[in-house]
Structure formats: C-alpha cells, structure tokens
Design a protein around this motif. Structure first.
Motif, mmCIF file in Angstrom:
data_model
loop_
_atom_site.group_PDB
_atom_site.id
_atom_site.type_symbol
_atom_site.label_atom_id
_atom_site.label_comp_id
_atom_site.label_asym_id
_atom_site.label_seq_id
_atom_site.Cartn_x
_atom_site.Cartn_y
_atom_site.Cartn_z
ATOM 1 N N MET A 289 13.130 12.377 0.007
ATOM 2 C CA MET A 289 12.187 11.412 -0.544
ATOM 3 C C MET A 289 11.507 12.013 -1.757
ATOM 4 O O MET A 289 10.910 13.086 -1.677
ATOM 5 C CB MET A 289 11.163 11.013 0.512
ATOM 6 N N THR A 290 11.622 11.309 -2.890
ATOM 7 C CA THR A 290 11.043 11.816 -4.134
ATOM 8 C C THR A 290 9.812 11.010 -4.547
ATOM 9 O O THR A 290 9.642 9.856 -4.155
ATOM 10 C CB THR A 290 12.059 11.758 -5.297
ATOM 11 N N CYS A 291 8.993 11.655 -5.362
ATOM 12 C CA CYS A 291 7.761 11.030 -5.860
ATOM 13 C C CYS A 291 7.972 10.280 -7.175
ATOM 14 O O CYS A 291 7.062 9.591 -7.641
ATOM 15 C CB CYS A 291 6.693 12.103 -6.073
ATOM 16 N N ARG A 292 9.141 10.414 -7.760
ATOM 17 C CA ARG A 292 9.389 9.832 -9.083
ATOM 18 C C ARG A 292 9.258 8.315 -9.086
ATOM 19 O O ARG A 292 8.733 7.722 -10.037
ATOM 20 C CB ARG A 292 10.800 10.222 -9.551
ATOM 21 N N ASP A 293 9.744 7.661 -8.015
ATOM 22 C CA ASP A 293 9.893 6.205 -8.043
ATOM 23 C C ASP A 293 8.846 5.449 -7.222
ATOM 24 O O ASP A 293 8.905 4.224 -7.141
ATOM 25 C CB ASP A 293 11.285 5.821 -7.520
ATOM 26 N N ARG A 294 7.903 6.157 -6.587
ATOM 27 C CA ARG A 294 6.974 5.483 -5.672
ATOM 28 C C ARG A 294 5.545 5.979 -5.876
ATOM 29 O O ARG A 294 5.323 7.171 -6.059
ATOM 30 C CB ARG A 294 7.354 5.775 -4.215
ATOM 31 N N ASN A 295 4.590 5.052 -5.735
ATOM 32 C CA ASN A 295 3.193 5.481 -5.682
ATOM 33 C C ASN A 295 2.842 5.823 -4.226
ATOM 34 O O ASN A 295 3.697 5.740 -3.335
ATOM 35 C CB ASN A 295 2.261 4.419 -6.277
ATOM 36 N N VAL A 296 1.581 6.176 -3.969
ATOM 37 C CA VAL A 296 1.221 6.640 -2.625
ATOM 38 C C VAL A 296 1.351 5.534 -1.572
ATOM 39 O O VAL A 296 1.625 5.823 -0.402
ATOM 40 C CB VAL A 296 -0.207 7.239 -2.585
ATOM 41 N N ILE A 297 1.175 4.271 -1.985
ATOM 42 C CA ILE A 297 1.326 3.173 -1.027
ATOM 43 C C ILE A 297 2.785 3.065 -0.591
ATOM 44 O O ILE A 297 3.093 2.992 0.604
ATOM 45 C CB ILE A 297 0.848 1.838 -1.647
ATOM 46 N N ALA A 298 3.699 3.075 -1.570
ATOM 47 C CA ALA A 298 5.128 2.953 -1.266
ATOM 48 C C ALA A 298 5.640 4.157 -0.482
ATOM 49 O O ALA A 298 6.439 4.006 0.445
ATOM 50 C CB ALA A 298 5.919 2.783 -2.557
ATOM 51 N N LEU A 299 5.185 5.352 -0.841
ATOM 52 C CA LEU A 299 5.606 6.546 -0.117
ATOM 53 C C LEU A 299 5.207 6.464 1.351
ATOM 54 O O LEU A 299 6.010 6.728 2.250
ATOM 55 C CB LEU A 299 5.007 7.799 -0.753
ATOM 56 N N GLN A 300 3.938 6.092 1.593
ATOM 57 C CA GLN A 300 3.471 5.993 2.980
ATOM 58 C C GLN A 300 4.214 4.896 3.742
ATOM 59 O O GLN A 300 4.615 5.082 4.903
ATOM 60 C CB GLN A 300 1.962 5.725 3.011
ATOM 61 N N GLY A 301 4.438 3.758 3.076
ATOM 62 C CA GLY A 301 5.169 2.669 3.717
ATOM 63 C C GLY A 301 6.585 3.080 4.084
ATOM 64 O O GLY A 301 7.065 2.775 5.190
ATOM 65 N N ASP A 302 7.262 3.790 3.175
ATOM 66 C CA ASP A 302 8.630 4.237 3.449
ATOM 67 C C ASP A 302 8.663 5.290 4.565
ATOM 68 O O ASP A 302 9.580 5.306 5.383
ATOM 69 C CB ASP A 302 9.274 4.792 2.177
ATOM 70 N N LEU A 303 7.677 6.170 4.588
ATOM 71 C CA LEU A 303 7.623 7.185 5.644
ATOM 72 C C LEU A 303 7.387 6.547 7.012
ATOM 73 O O LEU A 303 8.017 6.930 8.005
ATOM 74 C CB LEU A 303 6.529 8.211 5.331
ATOM 75 N N MET A 304 6.505 5.548 7.058
ATOM 76 C CA MET A 304 6.276 4.835 8.323
ATOM 77 C C MET A 304 7.540 4.090 8.749
ATOM 78 O O MET A 304 7.921 4.110 9.931
ATOM 79 C CB MET A 304 5.116 3.843 8.159
ATOM 80 N N GLY A 305 8.193 3.451 7.774
ATOM 81 C CA GLY A 305 9.430 2.737 8.076
ATOM 82 C C GLY A 305 10.524 3.673 8.552
ATOM 83 O O GLY A 305 11.248 3.364 9.507
ATOM 84 N N ALA A 306 10.638 4.828 7.896
ATOM 85 C CA ALA A 306 11.639 5.826 8.294
ATOM 86 C C ALA A 306 11.409 6.265 9.734
ATOM 87 O O ALA A 306 12.350 6.343 10.537
ATOM 88 C CB ALA A 306 11.573 7.024 7.346
ATOM 89 N N TYR A 307 10.145 6.511 10.063
ATOM 90 C CA TYR A 307 9.825 6.950 11.425
ATOM 91 C C TYR A 307 10.167 5.864 12.445
ATOM 92 O O TYR A 307 10.766 6.150 13.486
ATOM 93 C CB TYR A 307 8.340 7.313 11.514
ATOM 94 N N ALA A 308 9.831 4.619 12.133
ATOM 95 C CA ALA A 308 10.122 3.509 13.041
ATOM 96 C C ALA A 308 11.622 3.334 13.262
ATOM 97 O O ALA A 308 12.061 2.896 14.328
ATOM 98 C CB ALA A 308 9.514 2.216 12.498
ATOM 99 N N LEU A 309 12.420 3.693 12.250
ATOM 100 C CA LEU A 309 13.884 3.584 12.350
ATOM 101 C C LEU A 309 14.512 4.769 13.077
ATOM 102 O O LEU A 309 15.728 4.818 13.255
ATOM 103 C CB LEU A 309 14.490 3.455 10.947
ATOM 104 N N GLY A 310 13.686 5.742 13.464
ATOM 105 C CA GLY A 310 14.194 6.886 14.213
ATOM 106 C C GLY A 310 14.425 8.128 13.387
ATOM 107 O O GLY A 310 14.902 9.140 13.897
ATOM 108 N N LEU A 311 14.094 8.079 12.100
ATOM 109 C CA LEU A 311 14.281 9.250 11.244
ATOM 110 C C LEU A 311 13.134 10.227 11.479
ATOM 111 O O LEU A 311 11.983 9.823 11.651
ATOM 112 C CB LEU A 311 14.325 8.841 9.772
#
Length: 298
Positions: A77-99
């Motif tokens: 996961m890189t910081c280039r394409d996302r602000n802090v809202i998107a990063l947190q949302g993707d991390l929560m989504g990743a966790y929910a998917l089992g990552l």
C-alpha cells in the motif's frame, strides 16, 4: 484467522516471499496462475500497488483474490495515490476481506509511470503510514477518535535499502520505521552482499525483526545493463553481466545466479524476497538450486 507469515516469523524460520503484479485490466487469470505456482514454496506473495506508478488492478482486490486460493498475500500500500481517508478506508476494507500483511510504502514518483499528468497525493509517507496502521490496530483513527466497530489487527512491514548511499540516512529511516511499528523488512534489489553484511551488523544488529534480502532474476546481460541504467542505487557487477553475456542460455544462468544469491543471503539475514518479473514460474527452480525446502503449510 491464522496468519502463517506472522507465524513463520515467530518461529524464526528462514522466510521466502515473492512478488506478483496485479493485472492491467479486469481478468486476474494470469496473476492467479503465477501465484498458484508459488504455493507451498513461499511464506507470502507480495501484491504490488501500481508499482513504478504504472496502472494496475487494486492491490487490495488482487490480494483478496489470492486469499480465496489459499495463497497468503502481502498487500503493498502506497501513499502516492491516497489521502489519509482513503488509506484508512482501504486498510479497514483489507482487514474485513481477511488480509493481514501490509507492506507500507511511500510510492514511486508519478513521473516514472504511465499517467504522468495525474496528481500525486503523498499526504503521508511510509513512516507515518506505519504509525497510522499502529493507531488502527490500537482501535483509533488518524484523528485519535475511537473505532466503534472494533480495532484492526494488521501485520505491517516496510522497505529498506541497505545499498543506500547515505549510511546515516539509512540508519535514521530504518530506526524510525522500527519505532513506528514495522514487524518485517523487505529490501530493494541487493547486488552488494558486503554492504548487506555491514548493514546487518551495524544497523540491524539490535533488532529481532526479520530482514528479507531482495533477489532479482536477471534474464540477460541486456536486462542487467538496463537495470544499471534505469534503477537508481543499483549497480550490477560487471562480472555478473559478463556471465550472462557469455552464457549459452542466459535465462538459466540468471536462475543460477539468483540461487547463488539466495545462498549468500542465508548466511546474512532471515529471508529473501524474490523479484522475478513475469517469470514467477521459475521461483521453485531458483529455490531448488539454492537448496531451500518447500514451505510446510499448517
């Protein structure tokens, strides 16, 4: 959910990871075919996140697909394409998917890729991303507000470049990533094993977090010269380029060189990260030549 990669680290095993790029489109067939060939040979498969700023399928989606086939992903996961809202949302989504495994990266410059007019974000960089993951694991968001729907339990790692020209800068960044919560480190392409040895003894000596040396499959002398010219901080020795140039089968010579480097890394650090761009099918052969036994699945 059992995290076999984390378990292998706790068991002090010699770690093997490899890298697979997501598709540039909606069909993951080739990516899955390549990843399946790594099953039983590696502890984790890195899924890149628009590496070199070149458009690919979401690393979260691609990692979730691997998980469906029983292949443990390490989601970059890189910081280039996302602000802090998107990063947190993707991390929560990743966790929910089992990552569970996340490699926190700053990201390559937009200028390196195929969307040069796109706007980079870089609201965070890798150290602050690691700190944010630590907060989410503790049950708080970036603004220190409690997460009402349970904390995460992500296993974050970071990149390291033992061949960095700035020794003090390397040490400072490494120590900051450790302090921010990095649980493992995957290195950039290693060509100077004396430098890796020095890094392990002078900078990484006081940590029990595993360092995985980056091993790159060189396919030809032309490939090696291209990397020397275009990848900053990498200098493939002329002796290796000569071996590739004189070999009857350069690709097989490249496999042999990679296997030799895996053996060298075994004497210095706790694992290797194999980068074999578009030839993931050769990873088992490299490991066999290096005398690395298959990974025992639990």
């Amino acid at each position: 959910m059992i995290n076999h990669f984390r378990q292998a680290i706790q068991n002090k095993e010699f770690l093997i990871t490899a890298e697979v790029a997501p598709p540039k489109g909606g069909d993951p067939t080739r990516m899955l075919d390549m990843a399946k060939q790594l099953k039983g040979r590696v502890h984790g498969v890195n899924i890149t996140d628009n590496s070199r700023a070149v458009l690919r399928m979401s690393s979260v989606a691609a990692s979730a697909l691997l998980l469906q086939y029983g292949i443990e992903p390490i989601c970059q996961m890189t910081c280039r394409d996302r602000n802090v809202i998107a990063l947190q949302g993707d991390l929560m989504g990743a966790y929910a998917l089992g990552l569970r495994n996340i490699l926190a990266l700053t990201g390559d410059t937009i200028k390196a890729g195929d969307h040069k007019r796109s706007k980079p974000v870089f609201e965070l960089e890798s150290v602050r991303l690691l700190k944010m993951i630590d907060k989410l694991n503790g049950g708080f968001d970036f603004n220190d507000k409690p997460l009402p729907d349970q904390p995460l339990d992500l296993f974050p790692g970071a990149a390291v470049d033992p061949q960095s020209k700035s020794w003090s800068g390397l040490q400072r960044r490494f120590e900051r990533k450790l302090a921010a919560g990095a649980q493992f480190f995957q290195s950039q392409l290693i060509t100077d094993f004396d430098r890796l040895d020095k890094f392990m003894h002078q900078i990484a000596a006081n940590t029990d977090k595993p360092i995985l040396a980056g091993i790159f499959l060189l396919k030809s002398a032309k490939n090696a010269r291209f990397i020397n010219k275009n990848v900053p901080g990498v200098e493939i020795p002329e002796t290796i380029i000569k071996r590739l140039a004189e070999a009857e089968e350069p690709l097989q010579e490249g496999v042999k060189i990679a296997a030799e480097q895996v053996k060298q890394a075994q004497q210095l650090c706790q694992g290797v990260h194999l980068m074999v761009v578009k030839r993931e099918d050769l990873v088992p052969e490299i490991l066999e030549q290096a005398g690395i036994a298959p990974v025992i699945s639990t």
